[in-house]
Design an enzyme around this catalytic site. Structure first.
Site, PDB file in Angstrom:
ATOM      1  N   SER A  97     -22.244   8.875  26.071  1.00 62.45           N
ATOM      2  CA  SER A  97     -22.912   9.667  25.045  1.00 62.45           C
ATOM      3  C   SER A  97     -23.893   8.812  24.241  1.00 62.45           C
ATOM      4  O   SER A  97     -24.817   8.224  24.809  1.00 62.45           O
ATOM      5  CB  SER A  97     -21.859  10.333  24.163  1.00 62.45           C
ATOM      6  OG  SER A  97     -22.416  11.387  23.411  1.00 62.45           O
ATOM      7  N   ASP A 227     -21.237  19.940  30.662  1.00 70.46           N
ATOM      8  CA  ASP A 227     -21.320  19.175  29.415  1.00 70.46           C
ATOM      9  C   ASP A 227     -21.977  20.054  28.352  1.00 70.46           C
ATOM     10  O   ASP A 227     -23.162  20.366  28.450  1.00 70.46           O
ATOM     11  CB  ASP A 227     -22.130  17.901  29.654  1.00 70.46           C
ATOM     12  CG  ASP A 227     -22.051  16.912  28.507  1.00 70.46           C
ATOM     13  OD1 ASP A 227     -22.033  17.366  27.345  1.00 70.46           O
ATOM     14  OD2 ASP A 227     -22.020  15.694  28.758  1.00 70.46           O
ATOM     15  N   HIS A 256     -18.097  17.070  28.515  1.00 71.72           N
ATOM     16  CA  HIS A 256     -18.669  15.854  27.949  1.00 71.72           C
ATOM     17  C   HIS A 256     -17.640  14.728  27.891  1.00 71.72           C
ATOM     18  O   HIS A 256     -17.929  13.589  28.238  1.00 71.72           O
ATOM     19  CB  HIS A 256     -19.197  16.149  26.541  1.00 71.72           C
ATOM     20  CG  HIS A 256     -19.951  15.027  25.932  1.00 71.72           C
ATOM     21  ND1 HIS A 256     -21.105  14.513  26.479  1.00 71.72           N
ATOM     22  CD2 HIS A 256     -19.726  14.301  24.792  1.00 71.72           C
ATOM     23  CE1 HIS A 256     -21.562  13.537  25.718  1.00 71.72           C
ATOM     24  NE2 HIS A 256     -20.746  13.372  24.698  1.00 71.72           N
TER      25      HIS A 256
END
Length: 276
Positions: A97, A227, A256
């Site tokens: 991320s 995601d 995610h």
């Protein structure tokens, strides 16, 4: 565990486990978490003979809660301070991320010999926010909403993100882990509200296009097609096109937070790629 002090006096907390002659794997966490989010990966790779290192980004976890520096250039400089202090060579940098953006910016600028490979998992590059040049991006209003909710009731926002879209627990038939939700909330609330607020701009508006073009080392790009935080179509496929030596591995319907929901599969995929 230890600390390193950066050029502006910020104390960065880090973990450093495993044999000193093992290849270093450096883990970069997402927003608003800490190095603790990598427990499943650090334990796995430790058992395979690697030296595993993870830090808490400034304003996150156990690192200093600074007034400034909550943007990608400083994040990357903090990583450089850590790798210099530990004299890490031929390291593999693995980012999830926001941490994937941090990896891209650091690796693009790293000193020769410092980096051997990189892994971007559910990562924010090339750029998240919607614009004329990025029509498939996420509208700025979404990130403004995060900022408003964080300022109003950070604790509630973190519950809602962890129990919903982050791990895909809002999908029909999802097997919900209360432990993952609680641990996400715990990590988030350990950090500083100002750092988390400003980091939203850093992860959503930073354009990593030029960083990706500069990276020479092999990069594994891993992303779940479901995601809900960093949408697949505007991230992984575009990232791979910009890399000189990129490999895309997609995970059908994975969320995610797939590294925590499916650690066995993803850890082994990373291990296989490292050994290839």
């Amino acid at each position: 565990m230890g600390t390193v002090t950066t050029s502006d006096g910020t104390v960065i907390f880090y973990k450093d486990w495993g044999p000193r002659d093992g290849q270093p794997l450096v883990f970069h966490h997402g927003w608003p978490l800490s190095s603790d989010d990598w427990d499943a990966q650090m334990l796995f790779f430790l058992q395979h003979g690697y030296r595993v290192i993870a830090h808490d980004r400034r304003g996150h976890g156990r690192s200093d809660q600074t007034a400034d520096g909550h943007e990608m250039d400083t994040y990357a400089a903090d990583v450089a301070a850590l790798t210099d202090a530990l004299d890490l060579r031929d390291a593999v940098h693995i980012g999830h991320s926001t941490g994937g953006g941090e990896v891209a910016r650091y690796v693009a600028r790293a000193k020769p010999g410092r980096v051997a490979k990189a892994v971007l998992a559910g990562a924010v590059p090339p750029v998240m926010v919607k614009s004329e040049s990025n029509p498939g991006g996420t509208p700025i209003e979404v990130f403004d909403g995060f900022r408003s909710q964080l300022a109003a009731n950070r604790a509630q926002l973190y519950i809602e993100i962890a129990s919903g879209p982050f791990y895909g627990f809002n999908r029909p038939g999802a097997e919900v882990s209360q432990g993952l939700i609680d641990n996400w909330w715990r990590q988030g609330m350990t950090g500083a509200a100002n750092a988390h607020y400003e980091c939203i701009k850093a992860f959503s508006e930073t354009d990593f296009t030029e960083d990706l073009k500069k990276i020479e080392v092999p990069v594994l790009v891993m992303h779940g097609t479901d995601d809900q935080i960093v949408p697949y179509d505007d991230a992984a496929p575009l990232t791979v096109k910009l890399l000189k030596n990129g490999t895309l591995k997609s995970y059908e319907d994975y969320p995610h937070g797939m590294l925590s929901v499916y650690p066995d599969e993803l850890n082994n995929d990373i291990l296989e790629w490292l050994r290839a």
